[in-house]
Write an enzyme that holds these catalytic residues in place. Structure first.
Site, short mmCIF file in Angstrom:
data_model
loop_
_atom_site.label_atom_id
_atom_site.label_comp_id
_atom_site.label_asym_id
_atom_site.label_seq_id
_atom_site.Cartn_x
_atom_site.Cartn_y
_atom_site.Cartn_z
N CYS A 76 -61.87 -63.78 -9.95
CA CYS A 76 -60.44 -63.63 -9.64
C CYS A 76 -60.18 -62.40 -8.78
CB CYS A 76 -59.64 -63.55 -10.94
SG CYS A 76 -60.26 -62.30 -12.08
N GLU A 94 -53.67 -63.67 -16.77
CA GLU A 94 -54.52 -63.05 -15.75
C GLU A 94 -54.89 -64.17 -14.79
OE1 GLU A 94 -57.29 -62.41 -13.47
OE2 GLU A 94 -58.64 -62.39 -15.20
N LEU A 95 -54.29 -64.12 -13.59
CA LEU A 95 -54.28 -65.28 -12.70
C LEU A 95 -55.06 -65.03 -11.41
CD1 LEU A 95 -50.53 -66.18 -13.35
CD2 LEU A 95 -52.56 -67.02 -14.56
#
Length: 501
Positions: free
Chosen positions: A303, A269-270
């Protein structure tokens, strides 16, 4: 039916004592093999809170060995009833509720998170996610399949094995729970590396994991740095899966290490550069507020931050005006102080990166509406910043800032804004605001993002899968799909004398 009332927010603990600073392996506390320690800072004051044992490859090897032993066939963990795994997860949730004040204070002190947000949102989210995963523990099952011939066929969903889990610094406690909850629910064992900036809540949770009754070796926690401890997990030949939340740059390194070692399973999960589209027919009050929280929540260190706001030209000026007014209401300071609603960035590196990107926005011709610099002379604070007249080629419109900086761009048509919104290597999240149902469905289906919010933003729950398209990651967390990321699917086909329908 209304949602349950939020608990009242108490005052943070005034005399927080850090009890756990060692490596946690086999339900025991260990010094690092190297003897090294590293400092943990309070980002609001730049002062050292404590020193924590610095794990590296040797410590990861010890932790993986313990996790592998706990996963052996016939071990207490492998023979435990699935419903008992669920009971242990529920017990951990209860212990987190008991220690809620301590954990929220620690998260605010170490992570710069506004105390009320840590107490309500982070702890609330952790407890709900654990209970959700606990409920799944005895409901993860296979199927029987009507194969051809005299064959009885069924599938099993089995735990993958030893899972390495690398946690970010922006939501250290919540991401810890998002990782271990589904992994343990499915019967895996884990080796966790918390971020070096924010290891304290993970180490306190280790003590709760032991208190809850998880067998030794099921959860192991190795604080340390990414290039040493993180790399050791990613390349370890006896780690069966690695899960990581963090930057796209580091995600690439982890996937490469997984491929070069034992081809371990990977979920990532970037980063993101998420678009938030405001159409002229939207309720502007709602759109301004959600877009504001979408980028300024937790100092912009999210994010999914709504870091590219596209506003239809007929309402653009009014949207900018209201957004600036909203940003100017922020009160900055120590996140443990009542009335403060913006704390510091996590460290000097992030602080300086944000200021550099703000300067690039000024130089490239964006209009600085408010903010634009450092706040105070102590701590890693950045003023809430709003830019208008932003164009797509500017750095602030392309790069992930991870700070309290709002970029507001103008668009003319639906086709134009869809094309521009998708013109990025990222694909984590998106938002859109409109009263037109047809437009909402058309645009949400066209956006390349793992989650699209309509007339809201950053609404996450344990029941819903979360993850990215493109370079925002692989796999999903949360929901049923998030649990399946921690299982292998096995088919068993058995010859029998006669099949009957």
């Amino acid at each position: 039916m209304s949602s349950p009332a939020q608990p009242a927010v108490p005052a943070p603990l005034a005399d927080l004592k850090i009890q756990h600073t060692k490596i946690f392996i086999n339900n025991e506390w260990h010094n690092s093999v190297s003897g090294k320690k590293f400092p943990v800072l309070n980002p609001a004051t730049e002062e050292v809170i404590c020193h924590v044992e610095e794990g590296d490859k040797a410590d990861v090897d010890k932790a993986v060995k313990a996790a592998r032993q706990a996963f052996q066939i016939g071990s207490p963990w492998r023979t435990m009833d699935a419903s008992e795994r669920g009971r242990l997860l529920n017990k951990l949730a209860d212990l987190m509720e008991r220690d809620r004040l301590l954990l929220a204070t620690m998260e605010a002190l170490n992570g710069g998170k506004v105390f009320a947000n840590a107490y309500l949102s982070d702890l609330g989210g952790c407890i709900k996610a654990l209970k959700y995963c606990a409920g799944w523990a005895d409901k993860i099952h296979g199927q029987t399949i009507p194969s051809d011939g005299d064959i009885f066929t069924y599938t099993r969903r089995e735990p993958i094995g030893v899972c390495g889990q690398i946690i970010p610094w922006n939501f250290p406690m919540l991401m810890f729970i998002w990782k271990i909850g589904p992994a343990l629910s499915c019967g895996n064992t884990v080796v966790v590396k918390p971020a070096e900036q924010t290891p304290l809540t993970a180490l306190h949770l280790a003590s709760l994991i032991k208190e809850a009754g998880f067998p030794p070796g099921v959860v192991n926690i190795v604080p340390g740095y990414g290039p040493t401890a993180g790399a050791a997990i990613s390349s370890h030949m006896d780690v069966d899966k690695v899960a990581f939340t963090g930057s796209t740059q580091v995600g690439k390194l982890i996937k490469e290490a997984a491929g070069k070692s034992n081809l371990k399973r990977v979920t990532l999960e970037l980063g993101g550069k998420s678009p938030c589209i405001v159409f002229a027919d939207a309720d502007l009050d709602i759109a301004v507020e959600f877009a504001h929280h979408g980028v300024f929540y937790h100092q912009g260190q999210c994010c999914v931050a709504a870091s590219r706001i596209f506003v239809e030209e007929s309402v653009y000026d009014e949207f900018v005006k209201r957004s600036v007014e909203r940003a100017k209401k922020y009160v900055l300071g120590n996140p443990l102080t009542p009335g403060i609603n913006q704390g510091p960035q996590i460290d000097k590196e992030q602080h300086d990166k944000i200021l550099d990107l703000i300067e690039s926005g000024k130089k490239e011709g964006a209009k600085l509406e408010c903010g634009g610099g450092r706040w105070g002379n102590k701590g890693f604070f950045v003023q809430p910043t709003v830019f208008s007249n932003v164009t797509d080629e500017m750095r602030i419109a392309k790069e992930e800032i991870f700070g309290p900086v709002q970029q507001i761009m103008k668009f003319k048509s639906v086709d134009d804004v869809i094309k521009r919104a998708n013109n990025t290597t990222y694909g984590l999240a998106a938002g859109l605001f409109t009263k037109d149902l047809d437009k909402a469905i058309t645009v949400s289906s066209a956006l390349q993002a793992g989650v699209v919010w309509v007339n809201c933003y950053m609404m996450l729950s344990a029941q819903c899968p979360f993850g990215g398209f493109k370079m925002s990651g692989n796999g999903r967390e949360l929901g049923e799909h998030g649990l399946y990321e921690y299982t292998e699917l096995k088919t068993v086909a058995m010859k029998i004398s006669q099949k009957n329908s």
